[in-house]
Write a protein that holds these residues in place. Structure first.
Motif, PDB file in Angstrom:
ATOM      1  N   ASP A   1       0.865  -1.182   0.000  1.00  0.00           N
ATOM      2  CA  ASP A   1       0.000   0.000   0.000  1.00  0.00           C
ATOM      3  C   ASP A   1       0.903   1.234   0.000  1.00  0.00           C
ATOM      4  O   ASP A   1       1.733   1.402   0.897  1.00  0.00           O
ATOM      5  N   LYS A   2       0.722   2.114  -0.987  1.00  0.00           N
ATOM      6  CA  LYS A   2       1.660   3.222  -1.176  1.00  0.00           C
ATOM      7  C   LYS A   2       1.586   4.260  -0.071  1.00  0.00           C
ATOM      8  O   LYS A   2       2.510   5.077   0.065  1.00  0.00           O
ATOM      9  N   ILE A   3       0.512   4.254   0.723  1.00  0.00           N
ATOM     10  CA  ILE A   3       0.409   5.209   1.817  1.00  0.00           C
ATOM     11  C   ILE A   3       0.886   4.606   3.137  1.00  0.00           C
ATOM     12  O   ILE A   3       1.466   5.290   3.978  1.00  0.00           O
ATOM     13  N   GLN A   4       0.700   3.297   3.303  1.00  0.00           N
ATOM     14  CA  GLN A   4       1.095   2.668   4.564  1.00  0.00           C
ATOM     15  C   GLN A   4       2.607   2.527   4.716  1.00  0.00           C
ATOM     16  O   GLN A   4       3.082   2.160   5.784  1.00  0.00           O
ATOM     17  N   VAL A   5       3.373   2.833   3.666  1.00  0.00           N
ATOM     18  CA  VAL A   5       4.833   2.832   3.826  1.00  0.00           C
ATOM     19  C   VAL A   5       5.284   3.992   4.711  1.00  0.00           C
ATOM     20  O   VAL A   5       6.378   3.963   5.273  1.00  0.00           O
ATOM     21  N   TYR A   6       4.423   5.012   4.867  1.00  0.00           N
ATOM     22  CA  TYR A   6       4.787   6.195   5.658  1.00  0.00           C
ATOM     23  C   TYR A   6       4.384   6.020   7.116  1.00  0.00           C
ATOM     24  O   TYR A   6       3.390   5.352   7.437  1.00  0.00           O
ATOM     25  N   LYS A   7       5.131   6.659   7.983  1.00  0.00           N
ATOM     26  CA  LYS A   7       4.744   6.732   9.395  1.00  0.00           C
ATOM     27  C   LYS A   7       3.652   7.792   9.553  1.00  0.00           C
ATOM     28  O   LYS A   7       3.751   8.874   8.987  1.00  0.00           O
ATOM     29  N   HIS A  56       6.447  -7.831   9.503  1.00  0.00           N
ATOM     30  CA  HIS A  56       5.918  -7.021   8.403  1.00  0.00           C
ATOM     31  C   HIS A  56       7.045  -6.193   7.789  1.00  0.00           C
ATOM     32  O   HIS A  56       7.882  -5.653   8.515  1.00  0.00           O
ATOM     33  N   HIS A  57       7.038  -6.081   6.491  1.00  0.00           N
ATOM     34  CA  HIS A  57       8.038  -5.316   5.757  1.00  0.00           C
ATOM     35  C   HIS A  57       7.355  -4.186   4.984  1.00  0.00           C
ATOM     36  O   HIS A  57       6.185  -4.289   4.595  1.00  0.00           O
ATOM     37  N   LEU A  58       8.099  -3.109   4.749  1.00  0.00           N
ATOM     38  CA  LEU A  58       7.620  -1.943   3.990  1.00  0.00           C
ATOM     39  C   LEU A  58       6.425  -1.275   4.663  1.00  0.00           C
ATOM     40  O   LEU A  58       5.559  -0.699   4.009  1.00  0.00           O
ATOM     41  N   HIS A  71       7.217  12.946   5.038  1.00  0.00           N
ATOM     42  CA  HIS A  71       5.848  12.920   4.534  1.00  0.00           C
ATOM     43  C   HIS A  71       5.719  13.478   3.119  1.00  0.00           C
ATOM     44  O   HIS A  71       4.687  13.292   2.476  1.00  0.00           O
ATOM     45  N   TYR A  72       6.744  14.151   2.635  1.00  0.00           N
ATOM     46  CA  TYR A  72       6.680  14.772   1.313  1.00  0.00           C
ATOM     47  C   TYR A  72       7.381  13.941   0.242  1.00  0.00           C
ATOM     48  O   TYR A  72       7.270  14.237  -0.941  1.00  0.00           O
ATOM     49  N   TYR A  73       8.102  12.909   0.669  1.00  0.00           N
ATOM     50  CA  TYR A  73       8.802  12.056  -0.291  1.00  0.00           C
ATOM     51  C   TYR A  73       7.793  11.115  -0.964  1.00  0.00           C
ATOM     52  O   TYR A  73       6.989  10.469  -0.287  1.00  0.00           O
ATOM     53  N   THR A  74       7.827  11.051  -2.276  1.00  0.00           N
ATOM     54  CA  THR A  74       6.935  10.157  -2.995  1.00  0.00           C
ATOM     55  C   THR A  74       7.639   8.825  -3.224  1.00  0.00           C
ATOM     56  O   THR A  74       8.650   8.749  -3.931  1.00  0.00           O
ATOM     57  N   PHE A  75       7.118   7.793  -2.604  1.00  0.00           N
ATOM     58  CA  PHE A  75       7.648   6.436  -2.711  1.00  0.00           C
ATOM     59  C   PHE A  75       7.172   5.857  -4.037  1.00  0.00           C
ATOM     60  O   PHE A  75       6.008   5.549  -4.221  1.00  0.00           O
ATOM     61  N   THR A  76       8.085   5.728  -4.993  1.00  0.00           N
ATOM     62  CA  THR A  76       7.725   5.381  -6.368  1.00  0.00           C
ATOM     63  C   THR A  76       7.614   3.865  -6.556  1.00  0.00           C
ATOM     64  O   THR A  76       8.000   3.074  -5.679  1.00  0.00           O
ATOM     65  N   SER A  77       7.145   3.483  -7.736  1.00  0.00           N
ATOM     66  CA  SER A  77       7.101   2.059  -8.088  1.00  0.00           C
ATOM     67  C   SER A  77       8.498   1.453  -8.091  1.00  0.00           C
ATOM     68  O   SER A  77       8.688   0.298  -7.680  1.00  0.00           O
ATOM     69  N   ASP A  78       9.487   2.226  -8.553  1.00  0.00           N
ATOM     70  CA  ASP A  78      10.869   1.734  -8.533  1.00  0.00           C
ATOM     71  C   ASP A  78      11.345   1.501  -7.107  1.00  0.00           C
ATOM     72  O   ASP A  78      12.024   0.503  -6.819  1.00  0.00           O
ATOM     73  N   ASP A  79      10.998   2.434  -6.200  1.00  0.00           N
ATOM     74  CA  ASP A  79      11.347   2.261  -4.788  1.00  0.00           C
ATOM     75  C   ASP A  79      10.713   0.982  -4.248  1.00  0.00           C
ATOM     76  O   ASP A  79      11.356   0.194  -3.540  1.00  0.00           O
ATOM     77  N   PHE A  80       9.438   0.804  -4.564  1.00  0.00           N
ATOM     78  CA  PHE A  80       8.744  -0.381  -4.077  1.00  0.00           C
ATOM     79  C   PHE A  80       9.409  -1.657  -4.582  1.00  0.00           C
ATOM     80  O   PHE A  80       9.645  -2.599  -3.808  1.00  0.00           O
ATOM     81  N   CYS A  81       9.693  -1.711  -5.863  1.00  0.00           N
ATOM     82  CA  CYS A  81      10.299  -2.916  -6.432  1.00  0.00           C
ATOM     83  C   CYS A  81      11.627  -3.239  -5.755  1.00  0.00           C
ATOM     84  O   CYS A  81      11.897  -4.406  -5.415  1.00  0.00           O
ATOM     85  N   LYS A  82      12.446  -2.228  -5.557  1.00  0.00           N
ATOM     86  CA  LYS A  82      13.755  -2.442  -4.920  1.00  0.00           C
ATOM     87  C   LYS A  82      13.591  -3.001  -3.510  1.00  0.00           C
ATOM     88  O   LYS A  82      14.224  -4.004  -3.136  1.00  0.00           O
ATOM     89  N   HIS A  83      12.723  -2.381  -2.719  1.00  0.00           N
ATOM     90  CA  HIS A  83      12.510  -2.828  -1.342  1.00  0.00           C
ATOM     91  C   HIS A  83      11.812  -4.187  -1.294  1.00  0.00           C
ATOM     92  O   HIS A  83      12.155  -5.037  -0.460  1.00  0.00           O
TER      93      HIS A  83
END
Length: 282
Positions: free
Chosen positions: A40-46, A65-67, A74-86
């Protein structure tokens, strides 16, 4: 002749927002030695735990749990590339631990990038099982309507106040979460000297727009799942959970129905998947 390579197993739990993906991931993770990867692209954030329906530590049943809660900015956009790497790093770590990776979340753009991008070589390395939790949209909308009301009662306004920045963009990072922008005007005026009737009107409008945008998200996610399954051929196992949700909405006991319609079939799907040896000759 080179020996065949046995692919490593990965389970995906997919579905629109509110369809019970997190609950099923915990149930399956309790039955099979597993670790869970959040997609979930929002749940990666605290932060915004209630608003984004993040599972509390106390309800994770000790399953790693990971990721989840990995980004402070809060302003950093976690991209699809970031997700794939992690995600790929987490999958390898989980397999090293002798466990099954279960990827769960509603950000289907992340999942498509992980599986389909040839740079990840995902299809050649891993054997995937896709479980799709489906609830008919009219029933799901009723459930989501109720869930937003419950979130308001549980204190999402206090959470949103903590991340509120006047004039800041809502197109990046954590602030993309549905509800943050919708409550902007109410938070701006709530301490001002407007009459209470006007404030209440603004509040109810914010709640209404939060619900409408949540409905739209659910519909968009369903369309994306249809494309992944029927156009790209992901071969998902669809579990229709509509009857369970209708029972929940009537306020009736639903756990026996949940076990029969959702949990047992899902366990059987995963058990059969794990017993199948998928090989590829290099």
């Amino acid at each position: 002749m080179a020996a065949p390579i046995v692919k490593k197993k990965v389970v995906f739990i997919m579905g629109s927002t509110g369809t019970g993906k997190t609950k099923l991931s915990i149930n399956l993770g309790s039955q099979f030695p597993s670790e869970i990867i959040n997609s979930d692209k929002i749940q990666v954030y605290k932060g915004l735990d209630i608003l984004v329906n993040k599972i509390p530590e106390s309800e994770r049943c000790g399953i790693p749990h990971h990721l989840l809660d990995i980004i402070d900015n809060h302003y950093y956009t976690f991209t699809s590339d970031d997700f794939c790497k992690h995600a790929l790093a987490a999958i390898d770590l989980i397999h090293q631990n002798g466990h099954l990776p279960i990827i769960v979340g509603g950000s289907n753009n992340y999942l498509e990038a992980l599986v389909e991008d040839p740079n990840n070589a995902f299809l050649s390395k891993y054997d995937s099982c896709f479980i799709w939790l489906h609830v008919s949209l009219p029933v799901l909308f009723q459930y989501l309507d109720k869930r937003v009301d419950e979130m308001v009662d549980a204190g999402i306004l206090d959470e949103i106040r903590q991340v509120y920045v006047p004039g800041a963009s809502y197109s990046h990072g954590l602030r993309r979460a549905i509800g943050v922008e919708e409550f902007d005007h109410y938070i701006l005026i709530e301490e001002e000297s407007y009459d209470e009737a006007y404030k209440e009107k603004v509040l109810q409008d914010a709640i209404r727009r939060t619900k409408e945008n949540t409905f739209k998200l659910a519909e968009d996610q369903l369309q994306k799942i249809h494309r992944l399954n029927y156009e790209l051929g992901w071969g998902m196992h669809m579990i229709d959970s509509t009857l369970v949700f209708e029972t929940v909405l009537r306020g009736e006991k639903y756990m026996d129905l949940y076990q029969e319609i959702i949990l047992k079939p899902s366990m059987n799907i995963v058990q059969k998947f794990l017993e199948e040896a998928t090989q590829e000759t290099p």
